[in-house]
Write an enzyme that holds these catalytic residues in place. Structure first.
Site, PDB file in Angstrom:
ATOM      1  N   ARG A 145      42.533  61.833  34.122  1.00 19.58           N
ATOM      2  CA  ARG A 145      43.831  62.363  33.696  1.00 19.58           C
ATOM      3  C   ARG A 145      44.216  61.783  32.340  1.00 19.58           C
ATOM      4  O   ARG A 145      44.195  60.574  32.145  1.00 19.58           O
ATOM      5  CB  ARG A 145      44.896  62.028  34.739  1.00 19.58           C
ATOM      6  CG  ARG A 145      44.647  62.679  36.087  1.00 19.58           C
ATOM      7  CD  ARG A 145      45.838  62.498  37.011  1.00 19.58           C
ATOM      8  NE  ARG A 145      45.552  62.971  38.359  1.00 19.58           N
ATOM      9  CZ  ARG A 145      45.585  64.246  38.723  1.00 19.58           C
ATOM     10  NH1 ARG A 145      45.855  65.164  37.831  1.00 19.58           N
ATOM     11  NH2 ARG A 145      45.321  64.606  39.972  1.00 19.58           N
TER      12      ARG A 145
ATOM     13  N   LYS B  29      37.423  48.613  45.032  1.00 18.24           N
ATOM     14  CA  LYS B  29      37.360  47.530  46.013  1.00 18.24           C
ATOM     15  C   LYS B  29      38.721  47.419  46.688  1.00 18.24           C
ATOM     16  O   LYS B  29      39.692  47.012  46.051  1.00 18.24           O
ATOM     17  CB  LYS B  29      36.994  46.207  45.327  1.00 18.24           C
ATOM     18  CG  LYS B  29      35.657  46.258  44.587  1.00 18.24           C
ATOM     19  CD  LYS B  29      35.474  45.088  43.650  1.00 18.24           C
ATOM     20  CE  LYS B  29      34.175  45.205  42.860  1.00 18.24           C
ATOM     21  NZ  LYS B  29      34.003  44.088  41.900  1.00 18.24           N
TER      22      LYS B  29
ATOM     23  N   GLY C  52      30.428  44.647  43.498  1.00 17.26           N
ATOM     24  CA  GLY C  52      29.801  43.378  43.132  1.00 17.26           C
ATOM     25  C   GLY C  52      30.472  42.748  41.934  1.00 17.26           C
ATOM     26  O   GLY C  52      31.458  43.266  41.403  1.00 17.26           O
TER      27      GLY C  52
ATOM     28  N   SER D  64      31.485  42.145  38.522  1.00 19.98           N
ATOM     29  CA  SER D  64      31.363  42.903  37.269  1.00 19.98           C
ATOM     30  C   SER D  64      32.716  43.056  36.606  1.00 19.98           C
ATOM     31  O   SER D  64      33.722  43.307  37.279  1.00 19.98           O
ATOM     32  CB  SER D  64      30.780  44.294  37.546  1.00 19.98           C
ATOM     33  OG  SER D  64      31.575  44.994  38.489  1.00 19.98           O
TER      34      SER D  64
ATOM     35  N   ALA E  69      34.415  45.404  33.496  1.00 19.72           N
ATOM     36  CA  ALA E  69      34.132  46.618  32.732  1.00 19.72           C
ATOM     37  C   ALA E  69      33.716  46.289  31.301  1.00 19.72           C
ATOM     38  O   ALA E  69      32.802  46.923  30.750  1.00 19.72           O
ATOM     39  CB  ALA E  69      35.364  47.526  32.732  1.00 19.72           C
TER      40      ALA E  69
ATOM     41  N   LYS F  12      37.643  39.692  48.626  1.00 19.57           N
ATOM     42  CA  LYS F  12      37.610  38.698  47.547  1.00 19.57           C
ATOM     43  C   LYS F  12      38.780  38.891  46.594  1.00 19.57           C
ATOM     44  O   LYS F  12      39.230  37.931  45.950  1.00 19.57           O
ATOM     45  CB  LYS F  12      36.264  38.743  46.820  1.00 19.57           C
ATOM     46  CG  LYS F  12      35.950  40.056  46.101  1.00 19.57           C
ATOM     47  CD  LYS F  12      36.517  40.119  44.692  1.00 19.57           C
ATOM     48  CE  LYS F  12      36.388  41.510  44.115  1.00 19.57           C
ATOM     49  NZ  LYS F  12      36.992  41.625  42.774  1.00 19.57           N
TER      50      LYS F  12
ATOM     51  N   SER G 273      39.762  38.687  35.433  1.00 19.68           N
ATOM     52  CA  SER G 273      40.087  39.276  36.733  1.00 19.68           C
ATOM     53  C   SER G 273      41.577  39.591  36.810  1.00 19.68           C
ATOM     54  O   SER G 273      42.417  38.701  36.678  1.00 19.68           O
ATOM     55  CB  SER G 273      39.704  38.323  37.861  1.00 19.68           C
ATOM     56  OG  SER G 273      40.314  38.719  39.072  1.00 19.68           O
ATOM     57  N   ARG G 274      41.910  40.857  37.047  1.00 17.95           N
ATOM     58  CA  ARG G 274      43.323  41.240  37.166  1.00 17.95           C
ATOM     59  C   ARG G 274      43.978  40.565  38.358  1.00 17.95           C
ATOM     60  O   ARG G 274      45.148  40.167  38.294  1.00 17.95           O
ATOM     61  CB  ARG G 274      43.436  42.759  37.290  1.00 17.95           C
ATOM     62  CG  ARG G 274      43.026  43.507  36.028  1.00 17.95           C
ATOM     63  CD  ARG G 274      42.853  44.974  36.300  1.00 17.95           C
ATOM     64  NE  ARG G 274      41.742  45.214  37.221  1.00 17.95           N
ATOM     65  CZ  ARG G 274      41.380  46.415  37.672  1.00 17.95           C
ATOM     66  NH1 ARG G 274      42.073  47.483  37.322  1.00 17.95           N
ATOM     67  NH2 ARG G 274      40.351  46.544  38.476  1.00 17.95           N
ATOM     68  N   ASN G 275      43.246  40.434  39.462  1.00 18.45           N
ATOM     69  CA  ASN G 275      43.811  39.800  40.652  1.00 18.45           C
ATOM     70  C   ASN G 275      44.083  38.320  40.404  1.00 18.45           C
ATOM     71  O   ASN G 275      45.116  37.791  40.811  1.00 18.45           O
ATOM     72  CB  ASN G 275      42.853  39.984  41.833  1.00 18.45           C
ATOM     73  CG  ASN G 275      42.764  41.430  42.280  1.00 18.45           C
ATOM     74  OD1 ASN G 275      43.608  41.929  43.007  1.00 18.45           O
ATOM     75  ND2 ASN G 275      41.729  42.128  41.815  1.00 18.45           N
TER      76      ASN G 275
END
Length: 311
Positions: free
Chosen positions: A29, A93, A121, A123, A125, A176, A239-241
């Site tokens: 989009r 995920k 797994g 990774s 981007a 995770k 990692s955004r989390n």
């Protein structure tokens, strides 16, 4: 030809690496030019075509669903007729908050005649887009179909390992993210590296506890889609989390436009844990913290004051 639905960072990164060796049709989009959201300076190879509509993507037998976990069900509910007989590979995920299903379960619910698989797994981007070596897990219950997909989607810099343990791969990748939020909270609150190591270790125990109860294999959780992904997301600001957890622990604001899969997953998994009577204290605390049902101080006290036991 491969189709990719979702022109965000991960979908774009996959288009870049896969489009280096074969035709790829990319749809998302708002996607019009050849720039990729959140990947500044990334360029799409000549073999990548930007699709105007989904029917162009449906011409590909194999379609990668690079959509957020909580959006995939809605997307397939609207467009399932286009993809009933395809190879559909989830590239997210999480656990669906409404149904409690993993990504392949969501695919099967809407497209029962499709071959459902998941690519997961450790990774980022940006690493994939830059052509840096990356190893992932491709999980598909149909081993023959999984092997064909493994060869189709592997590149010189993207190495795929295959498994039929879809449950282990899905829940390793989903859980995770929850532990990564908790690890970020630890660092953001200034609790130290030792506390993060303890949190990761006990979080991994929780991951295995639930996944094995649901039928996963232990070796899958110890592989790329479990332990490997856990290490990456609990130790990197990419990692955004983890970044979200760091902000939460520090009491700082976080960009609401950034998708943080672990927030909804924590709620979904906490519900699953209660349903199956599985002890998951870290997950329960993350779910409570992200819903403002408990203070950070109370969460720390609750975890540290649990009854002493053998490891």
């Amino acid at each position: 030809m491969i189709g990719i639905i979702g022109a965000g960072a991960f979908g774009g990164a996959l288009a870049i690496t896969l489009g280096a060796k074969q035709p790829v049709t990319l749809w998302g989009r708002g996607q019009s030019g050849r720039d990729i959201a959140r990947l500044p300076g990334a360029e799409l190879p000549a073999l990548v075509t930007i699709a105007d509509d989904l029917e162009q993507v449906a011409q590909a037998k194999t379609v990668l669903l690079a959509l957020p976990a909580q959006a995939m069900g809605r997307f397939l509910a609207d467009h399932a007729t286009l993809f009933q007989n395809h190879n559909l590979v989830a590239c997210c995920k999480g656990v669906d908050l409404t149904t409690g299903l993993g990504p392949t379960g969501v695919i099967a619910a809407h497209c029962p005649n499709a071959v459902a698989a998941i690519l997961t797994g450790p990774s980022f981007a940006s690493d994939i887009a830059k052509g840096l070596p990356t190893a992932l897990t491709l999980a598909c219950a149909n081993d023959a179909a999984g092997e064909a997909l493994q060869h189709q989607l592997s590149t010189d810099v993207l190495r795929l390992y295959r498994t039929t343990d879809v449950t282990g791969a899905e829940f390793g990748g989903a859980l995770k993210n929850v532990i990564a939020i908790a690890a970020g909270v630890v660092i953001g609150a200034g609790l130290g590296e030792s506390a993060r190591a303890a949190l990761m270790t006990r979080g991994f125990v929780e991951m295995k506890r639930l996944a094995l109860h649901l039928g996963a294999r232990s070796e899958t959780l110890s592989g790329l889609s479990g332990f490997g992904d856990l290490v990456l997301t609990c130790t990197s600001q990419q990692s955004r989390n983890f970044r979200f957890g760091t902000a939460l622990g520090a009491g700082a604001a976080f960009d609401a436009s950034v998708t943080v899969e672990g927030v909804a997953t924590a709620q979904a998994v906490a519900k699953l844990a209660r349903t199956h009577s599985i002890d998951m204290p870290v997950t329960q605390m993350v779910a409570a913290l992200t819903q403002n049902k408990i203070t950070l101080e109370d969460a720390i006290h609750a975890l540290m004051s649990r009854p002493l036991k053998q490891e």
